[in-house]
Design an enzyme around this catalytic site. Structure first.
Site, short mmCIF file in Angstrom:
data_model
loop_
_atom_site.label_atom_id
_atom_site.label_comp_id
_atom_site.label_asym_id
_atom_site.label_seq_id
_atom_site.Cartn_x
_atom_site.Cartn_y
_atom_site.Cartn_z
N HIS A 121 0.57 -1.28 -0.26
CA HIS A 121 0.08 0.04 -0.02
C HIS A 121 0.89 1.29 0.16
O HIS A 121 1.82 0.82 0.44
CB HIS A 121 -0.92 0.08 1.15
CG HIS A 121 -1.91 -0.96 1.36
ND1 HIS A 121 -1.90 -1.79 1.32
CD2 HIS A 121 -3.42 -0.56 0.34
CE1 HIS A 121 -2.89 -2.86 1.56
NE2 HIS A 121 -4.11 -2.07 0.58
N LYS A 125 -0.49 4.33 4.57
CA LYS A 125 -1.44 3.53 5.00
C LYS A 125 -0.51 2.96 7.23
O LYS A 125 0.75 3.18 6.93
CB LYS A 125 -1.41 2.27 4.10
CG LYS A 125 -1.66 1.00 4.86
CD LYS A 125 -3.45 1.27 4.66
CE LYS A 125 -4.22 -0.31 4.83
NZ LYS A 125 -5.65 0.65 5.25
#
Length: 233
Positions: A121, A125
């Site tokens: 990600h 994140k």
């Protein structure tokens, strides 16, 4: 009929994406009051207040917030006794189809097949493994009729020894602007199955959330998932 939605966390990345999707969809309208369905993509700290608001207004709520604790889950269970609650770690239709395929694959392959979940990600994140990574891990665990907490390997470093049969490994990467990449690897002797999903835009999560809200409108109290929306339950 137009479904009226109110978005908690409307100024955030996901809230803005949902509002943009809703603007181009005649089936929904974003309102500040009098909603048919609430959508929560804010932060864990605000979830309890949003559930209280849903219960007080007798309004269904879609929850896409991740990083939730056991206490949050208990609060969702309590709210679901009064209103319809749809919770999903990932609103992408593709990811939820992937979870279904992963569960079905785990059912059919024995413990001699090693399973690893790899995710990446964007650098912002906050939770790891991600809600989606855990969603896929739970799908594997359900397929094998075990508890994910009992077979999850998340911290490998140093001399860890050989892999424990039946365990589910997680590898987490963070960087750049990646919306979300997930891969579930089933590794057997001499062969490997890889099931994956790549999110190229946050729009797919927003589209799924809007679809979920339309589906949830008018539903009786209870807990629902994206499997229900997709007819997989």
């Amino acid at each position: 009929m137009t479904v009226k939605i109110t978005i908690f966390g409307a100024s955030g990345r996901m809230g803005t994406a949902i509002a943009n999707v809703a603007e181009g969809d005649e089936a929904v309208a974003v309102v500040s009051a009098g909603a048919d369905v609430l959508i929560d993509f804010s932060a864990p700290a605000g979830l309890t207040a949003h559930l209280d608001a849903a219960v007080a207004a007798r309004t269904p709520i879609v929850i896409g917030t991740t990083g939730l604790t056991a206490d949050h889950q208990a609060a969702i269970d309590a709210a679901a006794k009064s209103v319809a609650v749809l919770q999903a770690a990932n609103m992408s239709l593709g990811v939820n189809i992937l979870a279904h395929l992963v569960r079905e694959t785990a059912v059919r392959l024995g413990p001699e097949w090693d399973i690893e979940i790899v995710e990446m990600h964007h650098r912002h994140k906050a939770d790891a493994p991600s809600g989606t990574g855990l969603l896929l891990g739970r799908a594997v665990a359900e397929g094998r009729h075990v508890s994910l907490d009992d077979v999850s390997d998340r911290n490998r470093d140093g001399m860890t020894g050989p892999r424990t049969e039946g365990h589910i490994g997680f590898a987490v990467m963070r960087g750049g602007s990646v919306a979300g990449d997930h891969q579930v690897v089933f590794a057997g002797e001499g062969e490997r199955i890889e099931l994956g999903h790549r999110a190229e835009s946050r729009v797919i999560f927003a589209q799924g959330a809007v679809k979920a809200a339309i589906w949830l409108a008018g539903k009786p109290a209870g807990r629902y998932t994206m499997d229900d929306v997709l007819g997989l339950a």
